[in-house]
Design a protein around this motif. Structure first.
Motif, mmCIF file in Angstrom:
data_model
loop_
_atom_site.group_PDB
_atom_site.id
_atom_site.type_symbol
_atom_site.label_atom_id
_atom_site.label_comp_id
_atom_site.label_asym_id
_atom_site.label_seq_id
_atom_site.Cartn_x
_atom_site.Cartn_y
_atom_site.Cartn_z
ATOM 1 N N ALA A 1 21.305 4.619 8.501
ATOM 2 C CA ALA A 1 20.435 5.462 7.683
ATOM 3 C C ALA A 1 19.071 4.816 7.459
ATOM 4 N N ALA A 2 19.063 3.529 7.141
ATOM 5 C CA ALA A 2 17.803 2.819 6.900
ATOM 6 C C ALA A 2 16.947 2.764 8.162
ATOM 7 N N LEU A 3 17.596 2.626 9.326
ATOM 8 C CA LEU A 3 16.859 2.531 10.586
ATOM 9 C C LEU A 3 16.196 3.842 10.974
ATOM 10 N N ILE A 4 16.843 4.957 10.677
ATOM 11 C CA ILE A 4 16.307 6.238 11.128
ATOM 12 C C ILE A 4 15.567 7.002 10.030
ATOM 13 N N ALA A 5 15.545 6.479 8.809
ATOM 14 C CA ALA A 5 14.951 7.219 7.684
ATOM 15 C C ALA A 5 13.496 7.582 7.934
ATOM 16 N N LYS A 6 12.693 6.624 8.338
ATOM 17 C CA LYS A 6 11.271 6.883 8.543
ATOM 18 C C LYS A 6 11.043 7.865 9.687
ATOM 19 N N LYS A 7 11.727 7.651 10.814
ATOM 20 C CA LYS A 7 11.550 8.521 11.979
ATOM 21 C C LYS A 7 12.022 9.932 11.695
ATOM 22 N N SER A 8 13.111 10.072 10.951
ATOM 23 C CA SER A 8 13.656 11.399 10.669
ATOM 24 C C SER A 8 12.680 12.253 9.868
ATOM 25 N N ARG A 9 11.883 11.593 9.006
ATOM 26 C CA ARG A 9 10.898 12.322 8.185
ATOM 27 C C ARG A 9 9.831 12.953 9.059
ATOM 28 N N GLU A 10 9.586 12.400 10.239
ATOM 29 C CA GLU A 10 8.594 12.953 11.154
ATOM 30 C C GLU A 10 9.129 14.174 11.894
ATOM 31 N N ILE A 11 10.448 14.371 11.859
ATOM 32 C CA ILE A 11 11.082 15.456 12.599
ATOM 33 C C ILE A 11 11.411 16.643 11.701
ATOM 34 N N LEU A 12 11.978 16.367 10.514
ATOM 35 C CA LEU A 12 12.389 17.423 9.590
ATOM 36 C C LEU A 12 11.857 17.143 8.185
ATOM 37 N N GLY A 13 11.825 18.192 7.365
ATOM 38 C CA GLY A 13 11.446 18.036 5.974
ATOM 39 C C GLY A 13 12.535 17.338 5.187
ATOM 40 N N ARG A 14 12.164 16.794 4.040
ATOM 41 C CA ARG A 14 13.135 16.044 3.248
ATOM 42 C C ARG A 14 14.308 16.916 2.806
ATOM 43 N N GLY A 15 14.053 18.166 2.466
ATOM 44 C CA GLY A 15 15.126 19.036 2.002
ATOM 45 C C GLY A 15 16.216 19.224 3.040
ATOM 46 N N LYS B 1 0.825 -1.196 0.000
ATOM 47 C CA LYS B 1 0.000 0.000 0.000
ATOM 48 C C LYS B 1 0.866 1.255 0.000
ATOM 49 N N LYS B 2 0.283 2.361 -0.441
ATOM 50 C CA LYS B 2 1.012 3.609 -0.560
ATOM 51 C C LYS B 2 1.624 4.031 0.767
ATOM 52 N N GLU B 3 0.848 3.916 1.852
ATOM 53 C CA GLU B 3 1.344 4.357 3.154
ATOM 54 C C GLU B 3 2.412 3.430 3.724
ATOM 55 N N GLN B 4 2.632 2.290 3.083
ATOM 56 C CA GLN B 4 3.657 1.353 3.535
ATOM 57 C C GLN B 4 4.961 1.472 2.738
ATOM 58 N N LEU B 5 5.003 2.405 1.768
ATOM 59 C CA LEU B 5 6.157 2.484 0.877
ATOM 60 C C LEU B 5 7.442 2.865 1.608
ATOM 61 N N THR B 6 7.353 3.830 2.541
ATOM 62 C CA THR B 6 8.560 4.198 3.283
ATOM 63 C C THR B 6 9.077 3.027 4.096
ATOM 64 N N THR B 7 8.145 2.307 4.746
ATOM 65 C CA THR B 7 8.534 1.123 5.529
ATOM 66 C C THR B 7 9.151 0.066 4.628
ATOM 67 N N ALA B 8 8.541 -0.167 3.463
ATOM 68 C CA ALA B 8 9.053 -1.174 2.535
ATOM 69 C C ALA B 8 10.434 -0.789 2.018
ATOM 70 N N ASN B 9 10.601 0.465 1.614
ATOM 71 C CA ASN B 9 11.902 0.913 1.110
ATOM 72 C C ASN B 9 12.964 0.870 2.200
ATOM 73 N N SER B 10 12.565 1.212 3.437
ATOM 74 C CA SER B 10 13.521 1.152 4.542
ATOM 75 C C SER B 10 13.932 -0.289 4.821
ATOM 76 N N ALA B 11 12.956 -1.212 4.764
ATOM 77 C CA ALA B 11 13.256 -2.627 5.002
ATOM 78 C C ALA B 11 14.194 -3.169 3.925
ATOM 79 N N ILE B 12 13.937 -2.789 2.692
ATOM 80 C CA ILE B 12 14.784 -3.232 1.592
ATOM 81 C C ILE B 12 16.191 -2.657 1.738
#
Length: 415
Positions: A286-300, A145-156
């Protein structure tokens, strides 16, 4: 443009977690085996070329050819991915890699292959490898699902980095104890297993239904449609150009890294494998913190921070007096690369309509890597004239200048 994902039916797709999705697990396991065994090929090729030529130019030329398919064929491959069954496309891409590696084994067993033979085989292996990964990333939104893409990409990415630690070391041991030919046979077996696991994966091909005139529509119209989609997506386009500049900086460094490690520190294949694998330590973080970091700061802002970290990693390569310092620099570079990749892949998948993903992936990949082959060859020529360590400093400076441009044009505010 607003994403237009189709509703995907099926129990596996709508499971609450990706770990209940059998199709995702099959293809996830397949990428693990693929990546693990493919490291043998990745390490064997530069070692073979080094034995034949002992030239930075010859080795960097091979690195350039590894990226050339993305630039030359990326857009065309993207159109084919959108026009065909993505599951079959992935299988055939890997099967063609198998045929090429069998040819390489035959050459190694019967003679000493010339550089041009290795270059041709290497280019084609990279082309079909890129084809597979384009099909893979384009298929992912039809698997989860769309909302699972960050989790899937992080897992990969997480597992990919684990393999980057294990893979080069294991490859080094195998190539040290076995011949190149027997090592490549292990790669061939891994690719065949990947084909089997792809066959077990269910990929919803809803994008084909949206293009009912797919067979009669002009090929160039599809290319134009993909380019328009990229240009309209300002966030994706700005990050694509940023990564283009970053690839130039990192490209001149990676082109000479293996030569530098072998020539300056006289590393064995085992030690070389460890140095290359060390980048995966940063990648895991990087993979472990990628999802959480998006909740703190913008991608840029996250991208800018990651580039600063990568720049310092390049500087460590410049001042390295021992191969352990090389490892430290590679850890930081690995973090930068994976962190940016996870966020970029997720942004592209989230913001692109499913039926355009192949073309958008091909177009953005071409843009990101268009200067990389030139960077590799340029680094090889430069390495013939100056001390290779200065190339790492040049890379570090380019990355720092890039962050200055991003801040100047306030990329962090809209990315």
């Amino acid at each position: 443009m607003k994403s237009q994902y189709s509703e995907i039916e099926g129990k596996n797709i709508h499971s609450d977690t990706i770990w209940k999705n059998k199709s995702f697990i099959y293809i996830w396991l397949g990428t693990i085996i693929y990546d693990l065994t493919f490291h043998i090929y990745i390490l064997a090729i530069p070692l073979i070329i080094y034995e034949i030529s002992q030239s930075t130019l010859a080795m960097s030329t091979m690195r350039a050819l590894d990226f050339a398919p993305n630039v030359i064929l990326g857009i065309f491959i993207g159109v084919i991915v959108d026009r065909t069954n993505r599951k079959n496309f992935m299988r055939y891409s890997i099967l063609l890699q198998v045929i090429l590696l069998i040819s390489l084994v035959f050459l190694l067993e019967n003679s000493t292959p010339s550089l041009w033979m290795i270059y041709i085989i290497g280019f084609l292996v990279s082309a079909f490898g890129y084809s597979f990964w384009n099909g893979f990333h384009s298929s992912l939104p039809q698997i989860v699902k769309k909302e699972q893409l960050t989790t899937a990409n992080s897992a990969i990415s997480f597992v990919y980095q684990i393999i980057n630690i294990i893979g080069p070391g294991l490859a080094g041991v195998l190539l040290f104890t076995l011949s190149y030919s027997y090592g490549l046979v292990v790669t061939i077996i891994g690719l065949c297993i990947m084909v089997l696991l792809i066959s077990l994966t269910q990929v919803e091909e809803n994008h084909l239904q949206r293009n009912k005139d797919i067979e009669t529509k002009p090929f160039w119209d599809d290319i134009k449609e993909g380019w328009i989609e990229v240009k309209q997506n300002s966030k994706l386009f700005s990050m694509t150009i940023t990564i283009l500049c970053l690839n130039i900086a990192s490209g001149i460094s990676s082109a000479v890294l293996i030569f530098y490690a072998l020539d300056q520190f006289k590393l064995t294949s085992n030690q070389l494998g460890i140095v290359i694998a060390s980048s995966a330590i940063g990648g895991i973080v990087a993979a472990l913190i990628a999802k959480k970091s998006r909740e703190i700061l913008g991608r840029g802002k996250l991208i800018i921070i990651a580039i600063y970290i990568g720049s310092f990693g390049q500087f460590l390569l410049f001042i390295s007096s021992h191969w352990i310092i090389l490892m430290a620099g590679m850890i930081l570079i690995g973090f930068c690369s994976v962190f940016i990749n996870v966020h970029y892949q997720t942004l592209r998948q989230e913001s692109t309509p499913a039926h355009l993903l192949g073309r958008v992936s091909g177009t953005t990949s071409m843009l990101m890597k268009i200067a990389t082959p030139i960077s590799f060859i340029g680094a090889g020529l430069l390495g013939e004239r100056i001390d290779v360590c200065w190339i790492f400093l040049i890379s570090s400076i380019i990355m720092i200048l890039l962050t200055g441009v991003l801040v100047r044009y306030k990329v962090f505010k809209f990315a």
